[in-house]
Write a protein that holds these residues in place. Structure first.
Motif, short mmCIF file in Angstrom:
data_model
loop_
_atom_site.label_atom_id
_atom_site.label_comp_id
_atom_site.label_asym_id
_atom_site.label_seq_id
_atom_site.Cartn_x
_atom_site.Cartn_y
_atom_site.Cartn_z
N ASN A 79 9.15 4.85 -17.72
CA ASN A 79 9.07 6.15 -17.05
C ASN A 79 9.88 7.17 -17.84
OD1 ASN A 79 7.48 5.37 -14.76
ND2 ASN A 79 9.26 4.26 -14.02
N LYS A 91 11.00 11.50 -18.23
CA LYS A 91 11.09 12.84 -17.66
C LYS A 91 10.62 13.81 -18.72
CE LYS A 91 14.11 16.02 -15.29
NZ LYS A 91 15.43 16.23 -14.72
N SER A 113 -0.04 15.20 -10.45
CA SER A 113 0.35 13.81 -10.16
C SER A 113 -0.88 12.91 -10.07
CB SER A 113 1.12 13.77 -8.84
OG SER A 113 1.47 12.45 -8.51
N THR A 151 0.42 8.65 -17.66
CA THR A 151 -0.03 9.15 -16.37
C THR A 151 1.11 9.92 -15.71
OG1 THR A 151 -1.44 7.21 -16.13
CG2 THR A 151 -1.02 8.50 -14.14
N LEU A 152 0.82 11.13 -15.25
CA LEU A 152 1.83 11.91 -14.54
C LEU A 152 2.04 11.31 -13.15
CD1 LEU A 152 0.86 15.56 -15.51
CD2 LEU A 152 2.83 14.23 -16.30
N LYS A 153 3.30 11.15 -12.75
CA LYS A 153 3.65 10.56 -11.46
C LYS A 153 4.10 11.61 -10.45
CE LYS A 153 2.78 6.29 -12.26
NZ LYS A 153 1.66 5.68 -11.57
N THR A 154 4.55 12.75 -10.92
CA THR A 154 5.02 13.82 -10.03
C THR A 154 4.44 15.15 -10.48
OG1 THR A 154 7.01 14.24 -11.34
CG2 THR A 154 7.22 12.61 -9.57
N GLY A 155 4.57 16.15 -9.64
CA GLY A 155 4.14 17.50 -9.99
C GLY A 155 2.72 17.81 -9.58
N LYS A 156 2.25 18.96 -9.97
CA LYS A 156 0.94 19.49 -9.61
C LYS A 156 -0.21 18.57 -10.02
CE LYS A 156 -1.79 23.69 -10.49
NZ LYS A 156 -1.77 24.99 -11.18
N GLU A 164 8.59 16.94 -14.72
CA GLU A 164 7.78 15.91 -14.08
C GLU A 164 8.16 14.54 -14.62
OE1 GLU A 164 5.87 18.50 -15.54
OE2 GLU A 164 5.16 19.56 -13.77
N THR A 165 7.70 13.52 -13.89
CA THR A 165 7.87 12.14 -14.35
C THR A 165 6.53 11.64 -14.85
OG1 THR A 165 9.63 11.71 -12.76
CG2 THR A 165 8.51 9.80 -13.67
#
Length: 116
Positions: free
Chosen positions: A31, A33, A59, A52-57, A38-39
């Motif tokens: 993972n 940052k 995700s 793969t984006l895990k957080t944010g717009k 975002e993560t």
């Protein structure tokens, strides 16, 4: 003469083993940052690594696929905001991942991500 041959053999072995040892020490999986906060998760998929984006717009959206080993990776990176895909690369150094996306290999943008 024997001493010279032994030294030459030792240096040759060090030249071969040194880069292999460095390659194994810098995995890209994990993972991260991003610079925007975002993560992103990077994990095995097929014959490479998916980002793969895990957080944010955006995700849950896959934004890249890289292949390689050691600390150097190449493939494609997508800017989710612009929905454009670029040739990309990633270079791992300790807890930092330098991501780079380019158009025609001349117009490039870079970001440095931090391992979580």
């Amino acid at each position: 003469m024997k001493r010279t041959l032994m030294l030459a053999a030792a240096f040759s072995l060090a030249a071969i083993v040194g880069p292999m040892a460095a390659q194994a020490a810098e995995p890209i999986e994990g993972n991260w940052k991003t610079e925007s906060g975002e993560t992103a998760a990077i994990g095995k998929c097929g014959d490479g690594f998916c980002i793969t984006l895990k957080t944010g717009k955006f995700s849950g959206r896959q934004i890249g696929k890289l292949s390689g080993a050691g600390s150097e990776y190449t493939g494609e990176i997508t800017d989710p905001e612009a929905d454009k895909t670029y040739s990309g690369s990633g270079s791992v150094s300790g807890n930092s991942l330098k991501m780079k996306g380019c158009v025609l290999k001349i117009l490039c943008k870079s970001q440095t991500w931090t391992r979580l």
